[in-house]
Design an enzyme around this catalytic site. Structure first.
Site, PDB file in Angstrom:
ATOM      1  N   SER A 110       0.842  -1.193   0.000  1.00  0.00           N
ATOM      2  CA  SER A 110       0.000   0.000   0.000  1.00  0.00           C
ATOM      3  C   SER A 110       0.877   1.242   0.000  1.00  0.00           C
ATOM      4  CB  SER A 110      -0.902   0.007   1.229  1.00  0.00           C
ATOM      5  OG  SER A 110      -0.133   0.394   2.347  1.00  0.00           O
ATOM      6  N   LYS A 111       0.218   2.382  -0.075  1.00  0.00           N
ATOM      7  CA  LYS A 111       0.959   3.646  -0.103  1.00  0.00           C
ATOM      8  C   LYS A 111       1.915   3.766   1.084  1.00  0.00           C
ATOM      9  CE  LYS A 111      -1.608   6.727  -3.011  1.00  0.00           C
ATOM     10  NZ  LYS A 111      -3.034   6.983  -2.966  1.00  0.00           N
ATOM     11  N   ARG A 112       1.529   3.153   2.196  1.00  0.00           N
ATOM     12  CA  ARG A 112       2.381   3.242   3.390  1.00  0.00           C
ATOM     13  C   ARG A 112       3.734   2.557   3.185  1.00  0.00           C
ATOM     14  NH1 ARG A 112      -1.541   0.777   7.089  1.00  0.00           N
ATOM     15  NH2 ARG A 112      -2.741   0.894   5.207  1.00  0.00           N
TER      16      ARG A 112
END
Ligand code: GLU
Length: 484
Positions: free
Chosen positions: A250-252
């Protein structure tokens, strides 16, 4: 039957590696089958969709070489078709208007939760009488349109990746909303699961290949195909890309969009190659380094893994370095120039071309990413490179000043070539009576400001062509002499 596949990104963010990898598999399958690859932009989420994301998606796919044969088609331009199909289902009695308020729906969910049941719509407005409808309309309620789902149905398909998948009608959450709330005589905005099916039918998509996160949509969509009287396509749900902890990337996890990988200096070929390996295993005997065209010759879903694919930076870096090490120097130079320019290094792409190509050839074997070239070649571009502590300490060793002075003096009357460079080094050795290794290391410290870096003599030749070597030697001598 002709093979027609599609990639259907939503422009709610930059092109994500997961979407790009799905595009790769669709592209490979289309090319392997001599089929058609369609691009559809699913921009019905008006709040989150942005034209700049659409542009980023188109640019990213183009950069990767994932050329499409039809499209891009935009869903927002096709609303009339979707509304017409909603009306068709209403007319056939397969869909109906439901007038529940958000509070009522919430109460249903809360009651189910209290009893430990999964949330689902209880289909309470499926068979309203005309009088009941009229009463709700009189209250000013705005209905959604729901598609009837038979709880008793069992839905099964042969997934190209996962084999037989079966689903029970009763696990689909009750009659599904296919269009948002609108006035009672109107049809609100048709929703994702519905418009995808209308489009896939209209575009004659034969194989729906998409990420595993869509698997729960497939049974609902199969029921919609049937209701719309269309042939159900084949489905293939490809494994998700996972981070090192085994969760969906994910973006994280930092870099996840194709344009970020591009900025960091991964080549399109290496990234496409790596993404193909994220989930697909080449047949035995096939090299792991391949072009998309080569992969397309051998691609089949039998070799796509069911399990999620862990994203592995080391592997990507290795593949990228393989590409960079083997690129023709002209191409590598073209790729590197923008990195040097955006680092603010002064260069004349035309006048310095020969020099830049020599430089590219020099650093090619050590490059992992194009971006690495910026730090690696700084000493060749900036006037005042400075000396690292280690370099300064080297310059202060006994005899170093004498050796460098001898080299500097020799340089003034010598045209520098690979051979004369060696003789000048030898002169330095003799003048200072130190080992050749000491002179080499000191010369590197003097010319580049550091003890590590690309090969010494070619670096020196490049510095010499831009008349930077003598000033550097003078600066180094000042450091060397400061110790005596
Ligand atoms: N628009 C969806 C997405 O970006 C893809 C839908 C599909 O492939 O069916 O995830």
């Amino acid at each position: 039957m002709s093979v027609r596949v599609r990639i259907a990104p939503s422009p709610t963010g930059n092109l994500h590696i997961g979407t790009a990898r799905t595009a790769v598999f669709n592209w490979l399958f289309a090319r392997h089958q001599g089929g058609t690859f369609v691009l559809r932009i699913e921009d019905t989420d008006l709040e989150r969709s942005r034209p700049e994301y659409t542009q980023n998606i188109l640019d990213g796919l183009t950069w990767l070489g994932l050329t499409w044969d039809e499209g891009p088609t935009f869903q927002t331009k096709r609303m009339d078709l979707y509304r017409q199909k909603v009306q068709q289902l209403l007319d056939q009695g397969l869909a109906y208007r439901a007038y529940d308020t958000p509070e009522e729906l919430n109460a249903i969910r809360e009651a189910q939760k209290a009893q430990g049941q999964a949330p689902r719509y209880d289909n309470r407005h499926r068979d309203l009488t005309p009088e009941q409808e009229a009463a709700y309309i009189a209250e000013g309620r705005k209905p959604v349109i729901r598609f009837k789902i038979d709880d008793e149905r069992e839905i099964a398909w042969q997934d190209l990746v996962r084999g037989t998948v079966t689903w029970k009608g009763r696990d689909l959450g009750g009659d599904m909303v296919i269009a948002r709330a609108a006035d009672a005589d109107d049809i609100g905005q048709p929703l994702y699961n519905f418009v995808v099916v209308v489009d896939d039918i209209d575009m004659q998509i034969s194989h729906v290949i998409r990420g595993e996160d869509h698997i729960g949509n497939t049974p609902k969509q199969i029921l919609l195909y049937e209701a719309l009287g269309a042939t159900v396509p084949q489905f293939g749900h490809t494994p998700l890309i996972l981070n090192q902890a085994g969760a969906k990337l994910s973006k994280r996890d930092g870099v996840t969009s194709i344009s970020d990988f591009q900025k960091m200096g991964y080549t399109a070929e290496a990234l496409a190659n790596y993404m193909t390996l994220l989930g697909w295993s080449p047949p035995e005997g096939m090299n792991e380094i391949f072009s998309l065209e080569e992969a397309a010759q051998h691609f089949s879903f039998e070799r796509v893994n069911k399990a999620g694919a862990k994203f592995d930076w080391d592997k990507l870096n290795w593949i990228n370095s393989q590409y960079l090490h083997h690129l023709p120097v002209e191409q590598l130079t073209d790729l590197l120039i923008p990195y040097w320019q955006s680092a603010g290094y002064e260069l004349d792409p035309v006048g310095d071309r020969a020099w830049l190509e020599q430089l590219s050839a020099l650093i090619a074997p050590s490059l992992v990413r194009l971006e690495d070239a910026v730090a690696m070649t700084r000493y060749l571009f900036v006037a005042d490179v400075g000396f690292t502590d280690a370099a300064a300490n080297q310059l202060k060793l006994p005899g170093v000043g004498t050796a460098l002075q001898s080299i500097l003096t020799g340089l003034k009357t010598t045209e520098l070539t690979p051979d004369t460079a060696q003789s000048l080094i030898q002169q330095g050795v003799e003048a200072a009576k130190v080992k050749k290794g000491v002179v080499m290391k000191s010369l590197r410290a003097a010319l580049t400001g550091d003890l590590q870096g690309p090969e010494l003599v070619p670096s020196w030749l490049l510095l010499n062509q831009h008349q930077i070597d003598q000033p550097r030697l003078r600066q180094a001598l000042a450091v060397a002499e400061s110790s005596s």
